[in-house]
Structure formats: C-alpha cells, structure tokens
Design a protein around this motif. Structure first.
Motif, PDB file in Angstrom:
ATOM      1  N   ASP A   1      49.543  17.332  35.489  1.00  0.00           N
ATOM      2  CA  ASP A   1      48.584  16.395  36.068  1.00  0.00           C
ATOM      3  C   ASP A   1      49.282  15.231  36.756  1.00  0.00           C
ATOM      4  OD1 ASP A   1      46.410  17.878  35.239  1.00  0.00           O
ATOM      5  OD2 ASP A   1      46.112  16.739  33.375  1.00  0.00           O
ATOM      6  N   VAL A   2      50.344  14.710  36.112  1.00  0.00           N
ATOM      7  CA  VAL A   2      51.083  13.591  36.729  1.00  0.00           C
ATOM      8  C   VAL A   2      51.803  14.051  37.994  1.00  0.00           C
ATOM      9  CG1 VAL A   2      52.866  11.852  36.379  1.00  0.00           C
ATOM     10  CG2 VAL A   2      51.356  12.468  34.483  1.00  0.00           C
ATOM     11  N   ILE A   3      52.432  15.198  37.928  1.00  0.00           N
ATOM     12  CA  ILE A   3      53.160  15.740  39.089  1.00  0.00           C
ATOM     13  C   ILE A   3      52.236  15.854  40.306  1.00  0.00           C
ATOM     14  CG2 ILE A   3      54.201  17.869  39.997  1.00  0.00           C
ATOM     15  CD1 ILE A   3      55.431  18.242  37.169  1.00  0.00           C
ATOM     16  N   LEU A   4      51.006  16.312  40.080  1.00  0.00           N
ATOM     17  CA  LEU A   4      50.100  16.566  41.191  1.00  0.00           C
ATOM     18  C   LEU A   4      49.347  15.321  41.661  1.00  0.00           C
ATOM     19  CD1 LEU A   4      48.623  20.023  40.105  1.00  0.00           C
ATOM     20  CD2 LEU A   4      50.535  19.530  41.651  1.00  0.00           C
TER      21      LEU A   4
ATOM     22  N   LYS B   1      43.001  12.714  29.336  1.00  0.00           N
ATOM     23  CA  LYS B   1      42.204  13.907  29.628  1.00  0.00           C
ATOM     24  C   LYS B   1      42.464  15.013  28.618  1.00  0.00           C
ATOM     25  CE  LYS B   1      42.113  13.253  34.666  1.00  0.00           C
ATOM     26  NZ  LYS B   1      42.566  13.843  35.959  1.00  0.00           N
ATOM     27  N   ARG B   2      43.669  15.016  28.066  1.00  0.00           N
ATOM     28  CA  ARG B   2      44.062  16.126  27.190  1.00  0.00           C
ATOM     29  C   ARG B   2      43.906  15.816  25.700  1.00  0.00           C
ATOM     30  NH1 ARG B   2      44.367  20.706  30.320  1.00  0.00           N
ATOM     31  NH2 ARG B   2      44.935  20.000  32.409  1.00  0.00           N
ATOM     32  N   ILE B   3      44.184  14.574  25.316  1.00  0.00           N
ATOM     33  CA  ILE B   3      44.194  14.281  23.874  1.00  0.00           C
ATOM     34  C   ILE B   3      43.255  13.150  23.483  1.00  0.00           C
ATOM     35  CG2 ILE B   3      46.580  15.092  23.695  1.00  0.00           C
ATOM     36  CD1 ILE B   3      47.437  12.147  23.399  1.00  0.00           C
ATOM     37  N   GLY B   4      42.525  12.581  24.450  1.00  0.00           N
ATOM     38  CA  GLY B   4      41.637  11.473  24.109  1.00  0.00           C
ATOM     39  C   GLY B   4      42.361  10.147  24.205  1.00  0.00           C
TER      40      GLY B   4
ATOM     41  N   MET C   1      38.917  20.159  28.369  1.00  0.00           N
ATOM     42  CA  MET C   1      39.561  20.618  29.601  1.00  0.00           C
ATOM     43  C   MET C   1      40.441  21.837  29.288  1.00  0.00           C
ATOM     44  SD  MET C   1      42.099  18.545  32.196  1.00  0.00           S
ATOM     45  CE  MET C   1      40.749  17.573  32.861  1.00  0.00           C
ATOM     46  N   LYS C   2      40.301  22.857  30.128  1.00  0.00           N
ATOM     47  CA  LYS C   2      41.063  24.087  29.912  1.00  0.00           C
ATOM     48  C   LYS C   2      42.546  23.856  30.144  1.00  0.00           C
ATOM     49  CE  LYS C   2      41.391  28.897  31.422  1.00  0.00           C
ATOM     50  NZ  LYS C   2      40.864  29.926  32.370  1.00  0.00           N
ATOM     51  N   ASN C   3      43.360  24.394  29.243  1.00  0.00           N
ATOM     52  CA  ASN C   3      44.799  24.260  29.382  1.00  0.00           C
ATOM     53  C   ASN C   3      45.326  25.187  30.474  1.00  0.00           C
ATOM     54  OD1 ASN C   3      44.778  22.448  27.286  1.00  0.00           O
ATOM     55  ND2 ASN C   3      45.506  23.906  25.755  1.00  0.00           N
TER      56      ASN C   3
END
Length: 388
Positions: free
Chosen positions: A381-384, A323-326, A1-3
């Motif tokens: 991601d959590v905020i949204l 999603k970001r680190i597995g 996933m793109k940062n």
C-alpha cells in the motif's frame, strides 16, 4: 480488506533467509552476510530488477534492488533491512532450522530482522508480478553490519540523493516507531600513582579515584537525566557496564578503567554529550590532587531518531497499517536502529516491521507468520501510494 499476499509466500522467503547463517562476524561463530546477500541478489535478478552490489567490506556487500517508478528520475522510497544477526550462543533451539510451530517461525534472525526483509521482498515481488508501477522509484536495500558498527547503512549515505523517505525494517509489531535513543560508549580512565601496598600513603589509588567518578554518576548525573524525560522515549541514562583496575594484590593501582553506555534522547547531540561529560569529569574532585581522570573518545557513537508524526512517510505508513490492523500507534523506543543515520542526512525515516522486540536476540527467537504477511501487504500500500 482482502490480503494481497499469501502467507505461504512470505513464510517460504523467511524460512530460506533464516536457514542461511549470517551472524555478524564480530560475534563468536560469526560469518559474513555474503550468502544472504547472494540470495537477495538472485531474488532481484529473477524479477528483472536493476541490482547494485556495493562491497562494504570483504564478503559483506549491500544489495540494492530498484523497482522503477512513473517518475523515474525523482528521489525514491527506500525500504531497508539488515542481513546480519547476533550470536547463537546459548540458544535453546536450532538457530538455522527455521522450524514452524503454532503459526510461528523459530530461528536466529527470524524476528530481528529477516522477517522485515522477507516482507519487503514479497511486497516487491507482488508489484512486479502484478505489473504495478509506483509513482516514484522504490529501492530495497539489504544491508550489513547493523548489529555492531552499522557500516552498511553508512554506505547508503553515499547515495542519499536517491531517497526521499525511508522505512527501516525492525520488529515493531506493525506500529510506527518515529523516535528512538542514541548512544555514546566510551572508556573513562583514572590515573594515580603505583606504590607497594605496605606503604599506601606513597601512592594514589586509581580505584579510589574511580569510586568518586562512579559515585558522581550515580548521585549527580543519573538524577539530572531522570528529571528531563522525552515524551516518547523516556529519560536519558548513563550506565557503567565494565570495570578493570589493578595489577596485583600487593600493589596500589595506578590505573582503573570503566566502560560507560550513555543513552541520548531526541534533542541531545551525541558528540556534544561526550564533550560535556569530558568537561564535567575533568572538574571532579577525586580526593587527591595527584589523581586525574581521562574520558577517552567514543568507540561507539550513534544518533537519535526524531521524525515528525506529520511527515509524509509516517502518514502514508500509518494510513496503510490502519487499513490492515486497525489502530496504529506512533511510538518511541529506547534502542537504536539504522533509521537515525538516514534521518541525520535529511531522509525522513520511520521504523516498521513484523514481530516484537521482546523476541529479538532471545534464546528461542521467533516471529508470528501472520504479521509477516500483513507487513508485506502494508508495504505494498505504501509503495503504490507514496510520492503521489
């Protein structure tokens, strides 16, 4: 996933934070958190956010910024990180130079916990600059005094109705800490009768009585605590951390004091633990009926954290982190955080942030800069998603 977040941005924010000394005033060389608070307040003003400055103590304000949500009157998500650090004595690096080397930023507070604060600020900045509106309001609180008396987070409890869940920034390696120990610290005093050491039978040694107390702790209390570990945080403990007694080499001492550190585990109530310790030691045989023991009221009393892994805040955070680190773990830790105070008043709370606790408070404290950027992306991601 793109940062979403460029690591350069989180690095710049973190460098600026570390370069501002904010050693808790209770420590040698300490200064109030004022300059860091001013920095955070300017950051929010630049973004056009509503800012509240709450004077917890003189020159030690909490700063709370608010990103409006679609449902503006709903309780919101709290992102909280403390601004104070521990002392810099015996550090082997310049504590405020914020030197970057091999992808790490070095300095006091880099790991604990200005990295978490930098990630939170970068996440909010990205949302504002990209016109992203969360479902519910998001509050970002930079607080004072976590390292000593946690007065900053206690101030937040006065406005607890604003928050439906909380992420508390501490170095967790981007995993989710859902349980941690509490603590009771108090003094225990034994009282005897003073006498000249040439006539010891006329006195009662408070030190001898304290030997009985310490022996009881070692041989009775500790095995009992070790026999009932918690699945996430391990066993409770009781440690003798300081001792003082006697006034002269030729005097039987009538007073002896120890300080103890009792680590509580989820399921234990810290106040009840202290009361039970009082009862237990008051019944202890001290070797002489004229001796007595006093368990003084706690000078530190903190609570455990025990957030359900099924709670919405934990589920949302772990989903975003995966999603970001597995693979992401839900963990328990032996140390305490501000999260327990929030959870105590009914705000589901999880501890999360970049860095490792192994680097916190060290002589060459550092944090991995890639983790700081990843933390910011996870928080976005959590905020949204939170409150949908």
């Amino acid at each position: 996933m793109k940062n979403r977040i460029d690591a350069t941005r989180t690095t710049n924010i973190l460098r600026e934070l570390v370069q501002i000394p904010s050693v808790n005033p209770s420590f040698e060389g300490g200064v109030p958190e004022l300059e860091v608070a001013d920095y955070v307040e300017r950051f929010f003003h630049r973004l056009g956010l509503t800012v509240e400055r709450r004077e917890v103590k003189t020159d030690r304000p909490n700063i709370i910024g608010m990103l409006p949500g679609e449902r503006s009157h709903s309780p919101g998500l709290l992102l909280e990180a403390h601004m104070d650090t521990v002392q810099t004595i015996n550090m082997t690096i310049d504590p405020f130079a914020a030197v970057i080397e091999d992808g790490k930023l070095y300095g006091r507070g880099a790991c604990d916990t200005k990295a978490s604060l930098a990630a939170m600020l970068a996440a909010i900045e990205w949302c504002v600059e990209n016109d992203k509106v969360p479902h519910i309001p998001v509050y970002i609180a930079a607080t004072v005094d976590e390292e000593v008396h946690y007065q900053g987070v206690l101030d937040l409890l006065q406005i607890k109705e604003r928050f439906s869940g909380a992420i508390v920034g501490e170095p967790t390696g981007l995993h989710a800490v859902i349980a941690h120990k509490g603590v009771v610290r108090c003094e225990i005093e034994t009282v005897g009768i003073a006498a000249h050491s040439s006539r010891p039978s006329e006195g009662v040694s408070a030190i001898d009585a304290m030997v009985q107390v310490i022996t009881h702790i070692r041989e009775v209390v500790t095995p009992r605590l070790l026999a009932q570990p918690h699945p996430l945080v391990g066993a409770a403990s009781l440690s003798v951390t300081e001792i003082a007694g006697g006034i002269a080499p030729n005097t039987i001492p009538d007073r002896c004091r120890i300080k103890i550190d009792r680590r509580t585990i989820p399921g234990e109530d810290s106040e009840q633990v202290w009361r039970e310790l009082c009862d237990e030691l008051n019944k202890l045989e001290l070797g002489d009926d004229r001796a007595s023991v006093i368990v003084h009221p706690p000078f530190v009393l903190d609570y455990t954290l025990d957030t359900s892994a099924d709670s919405d805040i934990v589920q949302q955070l772990t989903k975003a982190a995966c999603k970001r680190i597995g693979e992401v773990h839900t963990l328990g830790v032996p140390y305490g955080t501000d999260a327990s105070k929030l959870a105590m008043v009914g705000i589901p709370s999880v501890v999360f942030g970049p860095g490792s606790i192994d680097q916190a408070h060290t002589e060459d404290e550092w944090v991995d800069l890639e983790q700081v950027a990843l933390a910011a992306d996870i928080l976005i991601d959590v905020i949204l998603s939170y409150g949908a």
